[in-house]
Design an enzyme around this catalytic site. Structure first.
Site, PDB file in Angstrom:
ATOM      1  N   ASP A 166       3.062   0.005  -9.957  1.00  0.00           N
ATOM      2  CA  ASP A 166       3.149  -0.061 -11.418  1.00  0.00           C
ATOM      3  C   ASP A 166       3.069  -1.537 -11.811  1.00  0.00           C
ATOM      4  O   ASP A 166       1.972  -2.097 -11.848  1.00  0.00           O
ATOM      5  CB  ASP A 166       4.474   0.616 -11.802  1.00  0.00           C
ATOM      6  CG  ASP A 166       4.696   0.760 -13.285  1.00  0.00           C
ATOM      7  OD1 ASP A 166       3.714   0.887 -14.014  1.00  0.00           O
ATOM      8  OD2 ASP A 166       5.862   0.761 -13.720  1.00  0.00           O
ATOM      9  N   GLY A 193      10.409   7.693  -2.893  1.00  0.00           N
ATOM     10  CA  GLY A 193       9.234   8.272  -3.544  1.00  0.00           C
ATOM     11  C   GLY A 193       8.072   8.597  -2.630  1.00  0.00           C
ATOM     12  O   GLY A 193       7.259   9.467  -2.938  1.00  0.00           O
TER      13      GLY A 193
HETATM   14  P1  IMP Z   1       6.822  -1.558  -9.698  1.00  0.00           P
HETATM   15  O1  IMP Z   1       7.709  -2.594  -9.059  1.00  0.00           O
HETATM   16  O2  IMP Z   1       6.871  -1.654 -11.210  1.00  0.00           O
HETATM   17  O3  IMP Z   1       5.411  -1.547  -9.191  1.00  0.00           O
HETATM   18  O4  IMP Z   1       7.506  -0.155  -9.425  1.00  0.00           O
HETATM   19  C1  IMP Z   1       7.293   0.581  -8.290  1.00  0.00           C
HETATM   20  C2  IMP Z   1       8.261   1.734  -8.252  1.00  0.00           C
HETATM   21  O5  IMP Z   1       8.578   2.181  -9.567  1.00  0.00           O
HETATM   22  C3  IMP Z   1       7.625   2.931  -7.578  1.00  0.00           C
HETATM   23  O6  IMP Z   1       7.780   2.887  -6.179  1.00  0.00           O
HETATM   24  C4  IMP Z   1       8.349   4.073  -8.233  1.00  0.00           C
HETATM   25  O7  IMP Z   1       9.564   4.312  -7.564  1.00  0.00           O
HETATM   26  C5  IMP Z   1       8.647   3.579  -9.628  1.00  0.00           C
HETATM   27  N1  IMP Z   1       7.666   4.058 -10.630  1.00  0.00           N
HETATM   28  C6  IMP Z   1       6.764   3.347 -11.319  1.00  0.00           C
HETATM   29  N2  IMP Z   1       6.040   4.115 -12.136  1.00  0.00           N
HETATM   30  C7  IMP Z   1       6.495   5.379 -11.949  1.00  0.00           C
HETATM   31  C8  IMP Z   1       6.117   6.661 -12.495  1.00  0.00           C
HETATM   32  O8  IMP Z   1       5.226   6.811 -13.336  1.00  0.00           O
HETATM   33  N3  IMP Z   1       6.827   7.721 -12.025  1.00  0.00           N
HETATM   34  C9  IMP Z   1       7.807   7.615 -11.099  1.00  0.00           C
HETATM   35  N4  IMP Z   1       8.175   6.442 -10.568  1.00  0.00           N
HETATM   36  C10 IMP Z   1       7.529   5.326 -10.985  1.00  0.00           C
END
Ligand code: IMP
Length: 180
Positions: free
Chosen positions: A102, A43
């Site tokens: 996120d 990403g």
């Molecule tokens: P976390 O562990 O929930 O913070 O997730 C992080 C990863 O989730 C990011 O590096 C993204 O790959 C993916 N992610 C979280 N939210 C989104 C979004 O709104 N769009 C696309 N990818 C997301």
């Protein structure tokens, strides 16, 4: 089935202006030092590519790949290393760059893992922050934009693997971005 995008949340022009500012801020903070930039695949690739061209510093670039999502849209909290760093980070200034924070679970795991390798400095830069969804505390040193709880795609971010190539950041239609 390919999910649908519904509206632009952040335009390419606004992204470009903010990425330039972030690059200038990081350059000021690390003036006179060398930096190892660590992008998180996949990403962050578009963001990293733009950001490093605003860094007025001697840098190395490396990547890690971790998995916590598969093709669904919520974090499982289970993180796997798919690709580790090529370079040692011991004693070095390290800037981890990700597309979005996120729940924070992925970055929490990654930063804990990297800090055990004893870098001199370990900082985090994210383009997007969704603070309302945080499940664990993660200090963000450089932040592009704070956004509401919507699933977004474009500028490197995907939904089910799609839309990384869009120049703007779009909101994905909720009915088509199924949250696990
Ligand atoms: P976390 O562990 O929930 O913070 O997730 C992080 C990863 O989730 C990011 O590096 C993204 O790959 C993916 N992610 C979280 N939210 C989104 C979004 O709104 N769009 C696309 N990818 C997301």
């Amino acid at each position: 089935m390919r999910p649908e995008v519904e509206s632009v949340l952040i335009t390419a022009d606004d992204i470009a202006a903010r990425v330039k500012e972030l690059g200038e801020e990081i350059s000021r903070d690390f003036r006179g030092a060398e930096l190892l930039v660590v992008g998180i695949l996949k990403g962050s690739v578009v963001f990293v590519a733009d950001l490093i061209r605003h860094l007025k510093l001697p840098i190395h670039l490396d990547f890690v790949a971790v998995s916590s999502y598969g093709t669904s849209t919520t974090s499982s909290g289970v993180v796997r290393f798919l690709k580790d760093l090529d370079e040692s980070i011991e004693g070095r200034n390290v800037l981890v760059v990700d597309d979005i924070i996120d729940t924070g679970l992925t970055l929490r795991y990654l930063l804990d893992n990297l800090s055990r390798r004893q870098p001199a400095v370990l900082k985090l830069c994210v383009l997007l922050d969704k603070p309302s969804r945080r499940k664990t505390e993660v200090p963000v040193d450089y932040r592009g934009f704070t956004i509401p709880d919507a699933f977004v795609a474009g500028y490197g971010l995907d939904c089910g693997g799609w839309y990384r190539n869009l120049p703007d950041i779009w909101v994905v239609k909720t009915a088509t971005a199924v949250r696990a």
